[in-house]
Design a protein around this motif. Sequence first.
Motif, PDB file in Angstrom:
ATOM      1  N   GLY A 157       3.184  10.811   4.435  1.00 21.85           N
ATOM      2  CA  GLY A 157       1.794  10.389   4.384  1.00 21.85           C
ATOM      3  C   GLY A 157       1.121  10.406   5.744  1.00 21.85           C
ATOM      4  O   GLY A 157       1.705   9.980   6.750  1.00 21.85           O
ATOM      5  N   GLY A 194      -5.162  -3.895   7.153  1.00 24.44           N
ATOM      6  CA  GLY A 194      -6.004  -3.592   6.010  1.00 24.44           C
ATOM      7  C   GLY A 194      -5.542  -2.315   5.340  1.00 24.44           C
ATOM      8  O   GLY A 194      -4.558  -1.692   5.760  1.00 24.44           O
ATOM      9  N   ILE A 228       5.098  10.946  15.490  1.00 28.31           N
ATOM     10  CA  ILE A 228       5.781  11.881  16.386  1.00 28.31           C
ATOM     11  C   ILE A 228       5.954  13.213  15.661  1.00 28.31           C
ATOM     12  O   ILE A 228       6.324  13.230  14.485  1.00 28.31           O
ATOM     13  CB  ILE A 228       7.175  11.322  16.767  1.00 28.31           C
ATOM     14  N   VAL A 242      -6.302   1.367   4.726  1.00 30.66           N
ATOM     15  CA  VAL A 242      -7.108   2.423   5.341  1.00 30.66           C
ATOM     16  C   VAL A 242      -7.492   3.425   4.263  1.00 30.66           C
ATOM     17  O   VAL A 242      -6.636   4.050   3.636  1.00 30.66           O
ATOM     18  CB  VAL A 242      -6.326   3.079   6.496  1.00 30.66           C
ATOM     19  N   VAL A 275       7.034  16.086  10.893  1.00 31.99           N
ATOM     20  CA  VAL A 275       7.699  17.375  10.709  1.00 31.99           C
ATOM     21  C   VAL A 275       8.147  17.615   9.270  1.00 31.99           C
ATOM     22  O   VAL A 275       8.794  18.615   8.997  1.00 31.99           O
ATOM     23  CB  VAL A 275       8.888  17.543  11.682  1.00 31.99           C
ATOM     24  N   VAL A 311       0.849  -1.186   0.000  1.00 31.00           N
ATOM     25  CA  VAL A 311       0.000   0.000   0.000  1.00 31.00           C
ATOM     26  C   VAL A 311       0.881   1.231   0.000  1.00 31.00           C
ATOM     27  O   VAL A 311       1.739   1.377   0.882  1.00 31.00           O
ATOM     28  CB  VAL A 311      -0.909   0.041   1.242  1.00 31.00           C
ATOM     29  N   TYR A 354      11.106   2.222  17.057  1.00 28.76           N
ATOM     30  CA  TYR A 354       9.883   2.878  16.563  1.00 28.76           C
ATOM     31  C   TYR A 354       9.627   2.332  15.162  1.00 28.76           C
ATOM     32  O   TYR A 354      10.453   2.473  14.273  1.00 28.76           O
ATOM     33  CB  TYR A 354      10.104   4.394  16.555  1.00 28.76           C
ATOM     34  N   ASN A 413       7.961   3.124  12.606  1.00 30.60           N
ATOM     35  CA  ASN A 413       7.978   3.997  11.428  1.00 30.60           C
ATOM     36  C   ASN A 413       9.391   4.336  10.960  1.00 30.60           C
ATOM     37  O   ASN A 413       9.569   4.858   9.858  1.00 30.60           O
ATOM     38  CB  ASN A 413       7.248   5.301  11.720  1.00 30.60           C
ATOM     39  N   GLY A 449       0.886   5.050   0.678  1.00 31.28           N
ATOM     40  CA  GLY A 449       0.218   6.247   1.166  1.00 31.28           C
ATOM     41  C   GLY A 449       1.028   7.430   0.672  1.00 31.28           C
ATOM     42  O   GLY A 449       0.886   7.889  -0.467  1.00 31.28           O
ATOM     43  N   GLY A 450       1.946   7.929   1.530  1.00 35.81           N
ATOM     44  CA  GLY A 450       2.830   9.018   1.124  1.00 35.81           C
ATOM     45  C   GLY A 450       4.125   8.529   0.507  1.00 35.81           C
ATOM     46  O   GLY A 450       4.933   9.333   0.036  1.00 35.81           O
ATOM     47  N   GLY A 451       4.377   7.231   0.526  1.00 35.12           N
ATOM     48  CA  GLY A 451       5.578   6.671  -0.096  1.00 35.12           C
ATOM     49  C   GLY A 451       6.866   7.003   0.635  1.00 35.12           C
ATOM     50  O   GLY A 451       7.949   6.890   0.067  1.00 35.12           O
ATOM     51  N   HIS A 452       6.786   7.418   1.908  1.00 38.87           N
ATOM     52  CA  HIS A 452       7.987   7.871   2.610  1.00 38.87           C
ATOM     53  C   HIS A 452       8.643   6.804   3.474  1.00 38.87           C
ATOM     54  O   HIS A 452       9.641   7.084   4.137  1.00 38.87           O
ATOM     55  CB  HIS A 452       7.662   9.098   3.479  1.00 38.87           C
ATOM     56  N   ASN A 453       8.095   5.618   3.522  1.00 35.60           N
ATOM     57  CA  ASN A 453       8.721   4.603   4.370  1.00 35.60           C
ATOM     58  C   ASN A 453      10.130   4.326   3.873  1.00 35.60           C
ATOM     59  O   ASN A 453      10.324   3.996   2.699  1.00 35.60           O
ATOM     60  CB  ASN A 453       7.869   3.327   4.343  1.00 35.60           C
TER      61      ASN A 453
HETATM   62  C1  LIG Z   1      11.421  12.717   5.299  1.00 39.66           C
HETATM   63  C2  LIG Z   1      10.702  11.938   6.351  1.00 39.66           C
HETATM   64  C3  LIG Z   1      10.264  12.566   7.500  1.00 39.66           C
HETATM   65  C4  LIG Z   1       9.600  11.843   8.484  1.00 39.66           C
HETATM   66  N1  LIG Z   1       9.195  12.494   9.616  1.00 39.66           N
HETATM   67  C5  LIG Z   1       8.528  11.804  10.558  1.00 39.66           C
HETATM   68  C6  LIG Z   1       8.052  12.456  11.723  1.00 39.66           C
HETATM   69  O1  LIG Z   1       8.218  13.646  11.897  1.00 39.66           O
HETATM   70  N2  LIG Z   1       7.395  11.724  12.631  1.00 39.66           N
HETATM   71  C7  LIG Z   1       7.175  10.394  12.487  1.00 39.66           C
HETATM   72  O2  LIG Z   1       6.567   9.789  13.365  1.00 39.66           O
HETATM   73  N3  LIG Z   1       7.620   9.739  11.395  1.00 39.66           N
HETATM   74  C8  LIG Z   1       8.283  10.419  10.437  1.00 39.66           C
HETATM   75  N4  LIG Z   1       8.745   9.765   9.332  1.00 39.66           N
HETATM   76  C9  LIG Z   1       8.562   8.317   9.233  1.00 39.66           C
HETATM   77  C10 LIG Z   1       7.208   8.015   8.670  1.00 39.66           C
HETATM   78  O3  LIG Z   1       6.266   7.977   9.729  1.00 39.66           O
HETATM   79  C11 LIG Z   1       7.211   6.659   7.977  1.00 39.66           C
HETATM   80  O4  LIG Z   1       8.139   6.706   6.933  1.00 39.66           O
HETATM   81  C12 LIG Z   1       5.842   6.298   7.453  1.00 39.66           C
HETATM   82  O5  LIG Z   1       5.899   4.943   7.092  1.00 39.66           O
HETATM   83  C13 LIG Z   1       5.471   7.144   6.258  1.00 39.66           C
HETATM   84  O6  LIG Z   1       4.165   6.909   5.844  1.00 39.66           O
HETATM   85  P1  LIG Z   1       3.815   7.103   4.298  1.00 39.66           P
HETATM   86  O7  LIG Z   1       2.351   6.924   4.153  1.00 39.66           O
HETATM   87  O8  LIG Z   1       4.419   8.354   3.780  1.00 39.66           O
HETATM   88  O9  LIG Z   1       4.649   5.929   3.668  1.00 39.66           O
HETATM   89  P2  LIG Z   1       4.359   4.676   2.737  1.00 39.66           P
HETATM   90  O10 LIG Z   1       5.712   4.244   2.318  1.00 39.66           O
HETATM   91  O11 LIG Z   1       3.374   4.984   1.687  1.00 39.66           O
HETATM   92  O12 LIG Z   1       3.724   3.651   3.736  1.00 39.66           O
HETATM   93  C14 LIG Z   1       4.386   3.260   4.903  1.00 39.66           C
HETATM   94  C15 LIG Z   1       3.738   2.042   5.517  1.00 39.66           C
HETATM   95  O13 LIG Z   1       2.419   2.360   5.900  1.00 39.66           O
HETATM   96  C16 LIG Z   1       1.497   1.576   5.185  1.00 39.66           C
HETATM   97  N5  LIG Z   1       0.422   2.438   4.705  1.00 39.66           N
HETATM   98  C17 LIG Z   1       0.514   3.665   4.136  1.00 39.66           C
HETATM   99  N6  LIG Z   1      -0.693   4.131   3.850  1.00 39.66           N
HETATM  100  C18 LIG Z   1      -1.569   3.186   4.230  1.00 39.66           C
HETATM  101  C19 LIG Z   1      -2.968   3.088   4.188  1.00 39.66           C
HETATM  102  N7  LIG Z   1      -3.719   4.069   3.681  1.00 39.66           N
HETATM  103  N8  LIG Z   1      -3.538   1.965   4.671  1.00 39.66           N
HETATM  104  C20 LIG Z   1      -2.791   0.966   5.200  1.00 39.66           C
HETATM  105  N9  LIG Z   1      -1.456   1.007   5.257  1.00 39.66           N
HETATM  106  C21 LIG Z   1      -0.865   2.116   4.780  1.00 39.66           C
HETATM  107  C22 LIG Z   1       2.271   1.011   4.022  1.00 39.66           C
HETATM  108  O14 LIG Z   1       1.783  -0.197   3.593  1.00 39.66           O
HETATM  109  C23 LIG Z   1       3.650   0.875   4.559  1.00 39.66           C
HETATM  110  O15 LIG Z   1       3.783  -0.332   5.260  1.00 39.66           O
HETATM  111  C24 LIG Z   1       9.387  10.464   8.313  1.00 39.66           C
HETATM  112  C25 LIG Z   1       9.815   9.835   7.149  1.00 39.66           C
HETATM  113  C26 LIG Z   1      10.474  10.562   6.186  1.00 39.66           C
HETATM  114  C27 LIG Z   1      10.974   9.866   4.970  1.00 39.66           C
END
Ligand SMILES: Cc1cc2nc3c(=O)[nH]c(=O)nc-3n(C[C@H](O)[C@H](O)[C@H](O)COP(=O)(O)OP(=O)(O)OC[C@H]3O[C@@H](n4cnc5c(N)ncnc54)[C@H](O)[C@@H]3O)c2cc1C
Length: 461
Positions: free
Chosen positions: A142, A201, A152, A203, A137, A75, A417, A419, A77-81
Motif C-alpha cells: 500500500g 487519522g 524505503i 489518510v 519494491v 485501517v 523501522y 514499517n 490500505g494495502g493490507g501488507h503490514n
Molecule cells: C511483501 C512486502 C514488501 C514490502 N516492501 C517494502 C519496501 O520495499 N519498503 C518499505 O519501506 N516497506 C516495505 N514493506 C513494509 C510496508 O511498508 C509495511 O508493511 C506497510 O505497513 C504496508 O502498508 P499497507 O498499506 O500495505 O499495509 P496495511 O496493513 O493496510 O497498513 C499498515 C499500517 O498503516 C496504516 N494505514 C494504511 N493505510 C492507511 C491510511 N490510508 N490512513 C491511515 N493509516 C493507514 C494501517 O492502519 C496500519 O497501521 C513491505 C511489506 C511487505 C509485506
Amino acid sequence: MARADGILQGAPLDALRQRHRGPLLLPGDDGYDAARAVWNGMIDRRPAVIARCRGPADVMAAVDAARTAGLPVSVRGGGHNVGGKAVCDGGVMLDLTAMRWVHVDPERRRARAGGGTLWGDFDHEAQAFGLTCTGGVVSTTGVAGLTLGGGIGYLTRRHGLACDNLLSADLVTADGRLVHASDDRNPELMWALRGGGGNFGVVTSLEFQLHPVGPEVAAAVVFYPIDQAEDVLRRYRTYAEAAPDAIACYAMVVNAPPDLPAEHQGRPVLAIVGCHADDVDAGRELLQPVAGFGRPIAAVIDAMPYTALQTSFDAGNPTGQRYYWKSQHLTGLPDELIDAVCRYARDLHGDFTIIGIEPLGGAQGRVPPDATAFPHRSVPFSLGIWTGWADPAADRDNVAWTRDFFAAVQPFGAGAYVNYLGDDEADRVGEAYGGNMARLVEIKRRWDPDNLFRVNHNIAP
Ligand SMILES: Cc1cc2nc3c(=O)[nH]c(=O)nc-3n(C[C@H](O)[C@H](O)[C@H](O)COP(=O)(O)OP(=O)(O)OC[C@H]3O[C@@H](n4cnc5c(N)ncnc54)[C@H](O)[C@@H]3O)c2cc1C
C-alpha cells in the motif's frame, strides 16, 4: 443480515448504515472473511464491522460510528503490514481497497493517490509520463501504509524516502473531520505524517512530488552460490558504500528461483538486485562491478522497464502465507555481522524467506533527523529477516529460527523501522522514533487524545 456480534448494533449501526455508501460487512456476511484476510496468513482477527469506504464521506461516517460506540478503528490500505495492523478484533475496520486511484499532473510533476492505492497502481500511472517517486519494491504494498511509516525503495538514495516526497495529505481525524495537512496548513501534523505511521487519522489521499525516472532504468539482477556469500558480501559492502546516490543495490538471500540451474534448486542463493535511477547507459557501466563480486550463477545487467523491476519480487512474497519478521537498521556491515548472516543464510528456514540488506544513505541520509518523524537518517544499511512459509506445523520452528538469528545480529543494530515491526514488537516503537518520540506524543495528544487510532505501532497520547 447477521448482527455485529453484539458489539456494533442498534442505533449506532443504523446511523452508520444511513451515512455509509459502501458495503458494511458483519460477521457471517458474504465477503466478510475475504475482507478481513491480509497479506500475512497468520493474522486471524474478527472486526465487529468492516466498512468498505468509497470515499472521505464514508471514512468520516465510520470514524464517527467507532468513536460513538467506543470501539477501536483499524485501517486497511494495502493490507501488507506483517503485524496485521489493518485488522482489529471487535472494532471498526475501515477497508480502503475501493479508494484506489491515482491522478498525475505531468506538468507540475505531482501525483495524488487515494488512501487504498497500491504501488503498482501508482507506478503504472506515473510511468506513463516517465515520472515516479520512491515506492516499495513489491508492487502490491500500500502507498499509504508504506509512506506514513517512511518508505524505503530503489530510489531512496536518489530521491529520499517515500515520506520525503509526500507534499500533502487529506485525512479524517479522530473527531471525524476531514483535515488537510501540508507544510503550510497544519505543518506539525504534516511533520508527523512523514514517518509517524497511521497514528493521526485515516489518510484519504496523498500528494507526492514526482521525478523523472524510467520508463527504462539500468538494472542488475545477479545470483551467486551461497558458498561464496562471505566474499561476495564483503565486496558488496565496498561497492555499496562508495556508490553514487543514483545506485541502490540490495543483497538478498532467497531460495533459488525456478529459472536457476537444477543444481541450485532447493538451496539458498545470494542475489544482488538494484538499479541506477538516472541515465541508462551510464548506469549499465556503473552496475557492471556487481557481476564481479564472485563467480555468478546468472547475471543480467541491462535496461529494464522500471515497472518490471518494481514487480520482480512480487512472486516471491505471495499473499496469504505465514510470515514472521525481525529487522533493524545497521551502523555498517562489519565482518562479524556478515559472517553471522551467512551462517543463518546456509540454514535458511521457510519457503518464502528473504534475508535482505537494504542500502540507505544518499539523499535520504542528508535529511536532518528531526526534519520528519522518521529519525534514522545516518544509517547506511538495514537488515531484514523476513521469514515466510506455508505449513502451519512449521510455525514454532520458523519463529524460533528468526528470533535466534535476530539475537545473533542484534549487537550490530542501530534502531528499528516502524514499517517492519511485527505484532509482538510494541516495545520497539520507541526505538523506531528515537529522539522524535516526545514531539510525536505531543502531536498525538492534540489530534487523537483518546487514542481512537491505536491499532497500529502505537504512539500513546
Ligand atoms: C511483501 C512486502 C514488501 C514490502 N516492501 C517494502 C519496501 O520495499 N519498503 C518499505 O519501506 N516497506 C516495505 N514493506 C513494509 C510496508 O511498508 C509495511 O508493511 C506497510 O505497513 C504496508 O502498508 P499497507 O498499506 O500495505 O499495509 P496495511 O496493513 O493496510 O497498513 C499498515 C499500517 O498503516 C496504516 N494505514 C494504511 N493505510 C492507511 C491510511 N490510508 N490512513 C491511515 N493509516 C493507514 C494501517 O492502519 C496500519 O497501521 C513491505 C511489506 C511487505 C509485506
